[in-house]
Scaffold this motif. Structure first.
Motif, short mmCIF file in Angstrom:
data_model
loop_
_atom_site.label_atom_id
_atom_site.label_comp_id
_atom_site.label_asym_id
_atom_site.label_seq_id
_atom_site.Cartn_x
_atom_site.Cartn_y
_atom_site.Cartn_z
N ALA A 208 -13.39 -54.79 72.35
CA ALA A 208 -12.69 -54.17 73.48
C ALA A 208 -12.96 -52.69 73.62
O ALA A 208 -12.93 -51.94 72.64
CB ALA A 208 -11.18 -54.39 73.32
N VAL A 209 -13.24 -52.28 74.86
CA VAL A 209 -13.28 -50.86 75.22
C VAL A 209 -11.92 -50.55 75.83
O VAL A 209 -11.53 -51.18 76.82
CB VAL A 209 -14.40 -50.58 76.25
CG1 VAL A 209 -14.38 -49.11 76.65
CG2 VAL A 209 -15.76 -50.97 75.68
N LEU A 210 -11.19 -49.60 75.24
CA LEU A 210 -9.81 -49.33 75.64
C LEU A 210 -9.72 -48.09 76.53
O LEU A 210 -10.42 -47.10 76.30
CB LEU A 210 -8.94 -49.13 74.41
CG LEU A 210 -8.94 -50.28 73.39
CD1 LEU A 210 -8.05 -49.92 72.20
CD2 LEU A 210 -8.47 -51.58 74.04
N ASP A 211 -8.84 -48.17 77.53
CA ASP A 211 -8.62 -47.01 78.39
C ASP A 211 -7.63 -46.05 77.72
O ASP A 211 -7.21 -46.27 76.57
CB ASP A 211 -8.17 -47.43 79.79
CG ASP A 211 -6.79 -48.11 79.80
OD1 ASP A 211 -6.02 -47.97 78.82
OD2 ASP A 211 -6.48 -48.78 80.80
N ALA A 212 -7.24 -45.00 78.45
CA ALA A 212 -6.38 -43.96 77.89
C ALA A 212 -5.00 -44.49 77.50
O ALA A 212 -4.31 -43.88 76.67
CB ALA A 212 -6.24 -42.81 78.88
N VAL A 216 -7.28 -52.92 77.64
CA VAL A 216 -8.70 -53.28 77.68
C VAL A 216 -9.27 -52.97 79.07
O VAL A 216 -8.83 -53.53 80.08
CB VAL A 216 -8.90 -54.76 77.35
CG1 VAL A 216 -10.38 -55.13 77.46
CG2 VAL A 216 -8.40 -55.07 75.94
N ALA A 217 -10.25 -52.07 79.11
CA ALA A 217 -10.90 -51.70 80.37
C ALA A 217 -12.22 -52.44 80.56
O ALA A 217 -12.65 -52.69 81.69
CB ALA A 217 -11.15 -50.20 80.40
N ALA A 218 -12.89 -52.76 79.45
CA ALA A 218 -14.19 -53.42 79.50
C ALA A 218 -14.46 -54.02 78.13
O ALA A 218 -13.65 -53.87 77.20
CB ALA A 218 -15.28 -52.42 79.87
N SER A 219 -15.58 -54.69 78.01
CA SER A 219 -15.94 -55.30 76.73
C SER A 219 -17.44 -55.18 76.49
O SER A 219 -18.24 -55.34 77.42
CB SER A 219 -15.53 -56.78 76.71
OG SER A 219 -15.96 -57.39 75.51
N ILE A 220 -17.79 -54.88 75.25
CA ILE A 220 -19.19 -54.87 74.83
C ILE A 220 -19.45 -56.14 74.01
O ILE A 220 -18.64 -56.51 73.16
CB ILE A 220 -19.52 -53.63 73.98
CG1 ILE A 220 -19.39 -52.35 74.80
CG2 ILE A 220 -20.93 -53.73 73.40
CD1 ILE A 220 -19.63 -51.08 74.01
N SER A 221 -20.57 -56.80 74.28
CA SER A 221 -20.89 -58.02 73.53
C SER A 221 -22.36 -58.02 73.13
O SER A 221 -23.19 -57.35 73.74
CB SER A 221 -20.59 -59.27 74.37
OG SER A 221 -21.37 -59.28 75.55
N ILE A 222 -22.65 -58.77 72.09
CA ILE A 222 -24.03 -58.96 71.62
C ILE A 222 -24.27 -60.46 71.52
O ILE A 222 -23.50 -61.18 70.89
CB ILE A 222 -24.27 -58.28 70.26
CG1 ILE A 222 -24.01 -56.78 70.37
CG2 ILE A 222 -25.70 -58.54 69.77
CD1 ILE A 222 -24.13 -56.02 69.05
N GLU A 247 -16.60 -45.80 70.10
CA GLU A 247 -17.32 -44.65 70.68
C GLU A 247 -17.17 -44.61 72.19
O GLU A 247 -16.93 -43.55 72.78
CB GLU A 247 -18.79 -44.72 70.29
CG GLU A 247 -19.60 -43.52 70.76
CD GLU A 247 -21.05 -43.55 70.30
OE1 GLU A 247 -21.89 -42.89 70.95
OE2 GLU A 247 -21.35 -44.24 69.29
N LEU A 248 -17.33 -45.76 72.84
CA LEU A 248 -17.23 -45.80 74.30
C LEU A 248 -15.80 -45.49 74.76
O LEU A 248 -15.60 -44.77 75.74
CB LEU A 248 -17.68 -47.17 74.82
CG LEU A 248 -18.11 -47.25 76.29
CD1 LEU A 248 -19.17 -46.22 76.62
CD2 LEU A 248 -18.60 -48.64 76.63
N SER A 249 -14.82 -46.03 74.05
CA SER A 249 -13.41 -45.74 74.38
C SER A 249 -13.15 -44.25 74.28
O SER A 249 -12.50 -43.65 75.15
CB SER A 249 -12.49 -46.49 73.42
OG SER A 249 -12.66 -47.88 73.52
N TYR A 253 -12.73 -42.65 77.86
CA TYR A 253 -11.29 -42.64 78.10
C TYR A 253 -10.51 -41.74 77.15
O TYR A 253 -9.29 -41.81 77.08
CB TYR A 253 -10.75 -44.08 78.01
CG TYR A 253 -11.39 -45.01 79.00
CD1 TYR A 253 -11.04 -44.98 80.35
CD2 TYR A 253 -12.36 -45.93 78.59
CE1 TYR A 253 -11.63 -45.85 81.26
CE2 TYR A 253 -12.97 -46.79 79.50
CZ TYR A 253 -12.60 -46.75 80.83
OH TYR A 253 -13.18 -47.60 81.72
N GLN A 254 -11.23 -40.94 76.36
CA GLN A 254 -10.60 -40.00 75.43
C GLN A 254 -9.67 -40.68 74.44
O GLN A 254 -8.57 -40.22 74.15
CB GLN A 254 -9.81 -38.90 76.17
CG GLN A 254 -10.66 -37.95 76.98
CD GLN A 254 -11.06 -38.51 78.32
OE1 GLN A 254 -10.23 -39.02 79.06
NE2 GLN A 254 -12.33 -38.44 78.64
#
Length: 256
Positions: A208-212, A216-222, A247-249, A253-254
């Protein structure tokens, strides 16, 4: 006195129809659209057919219920590629590819679907990749499960009003109770998994990519073909998902 901007009636009606879909309903029939917007059914029908032909709307199997079509998702994904979210994602994905050389994707939720808005593809001859803008059922994907695990029971029931779920492969979760069990695992483990539920022979792990606000704002997958999976690679992929999501969060989104 300020001059009023000129209005084009047909353009206004197209925009009114599109804005109607920002409400609570995901689909409307001709009568509902005409009544909601106070438009004549005959001209409403012609506009709907034009929007349907251009891909801005689509219909269900009955051809009577209209919903947002693929064209808007394509436009949105093009816009998203130029935002800081996708910009930062591609820098991270480059490092993941350099290390594990497996396809990395960035996805967001669109209704009850996952939509892929970023992708860095493996250089292996045998590889799996989505086309940008592709949508898939949330419950059939690793990223979708990450997003679903962040929703309340009420929100889940709105997405899945019946207990039977759409199957993409014979491994796809097909009942609502089974989905709830899977989402509990996602919340406990912090990862979402797709074990051949979208494509036979391909496993996927997501985070999960988390917002401020910590949502969950988005998701990274492999995604990895099963024939290449080893214990060592599986472990490295978990590490990359955890690091890249954090890192992306933080960068977008700080989140600290």
């Amino acid at each position: 006195m300020s001059q009023q901007a000129p209005k084009v009636k047909s353009a206004d009606r197209v925009l009114d129809i599109l804005e109607l879909f920002t409400g609570e309903q995901e689909s409307y029939n001709l009568t509902e659209i005409a009544k909601s917007l106070n438009m004549p059914p005959s001209s409403t029908y012609l506009i709907l057919q034009n929007m349907l032909n251009r891909g801005y709307l689509e219909t269900d199997r009955s051809k009577k219920q209209f919903r947002i079509g693929y064209k808007l998702f394509t436009i949105r994904s093009g816009y998203m590629r130029n935002t800081s979210l996708t910009g930062e994602y591609y820098q991270i994905a480059e490092r993941i590819i350099d290390d594990v050389n497996e396809t990395v994707s960035l996805a967001i939720r669109v209704g009850n679907q996952i939509q892929y808005i970023g992708e860095k593809v493996s250089s292996h001859a045998l590889r799996f990749n989505h086309s940008l803008g592709t949508t898939l059922p949330l419950h059939a994907t690793a990223s979708g499960k990450i997003i679903l695990a962040d929703l309340s029971m009420e929100e889940l029931r709105d997405l899945y009003p019946t207990d039977q779920l759409e199957k993409v492969t014979d491994k796809t979760i097909s009942t609502f109770p089974d989905l709830l069990k899977e989402l509990e695992k996602v919340r406990t483990q912090g990862f979402g998994y797709n074990m051949g539920e979208t494509v036979d022979g391909v496993h996927c792990i997501a985070g999960a990519v988390l917002d401020a606000e910590g949502k969950v704002a988005a998701s990274i997958s492999i995604s990895i073909p099963v024939v290449r999976i080893t214990g060592e690679l599986w472990g490295r992929v978990h590490d990359w998902i955890k690091r890249s999501c954090e890192e992306l969060s933080s960068k977008v989104y700080q989140q600290h």
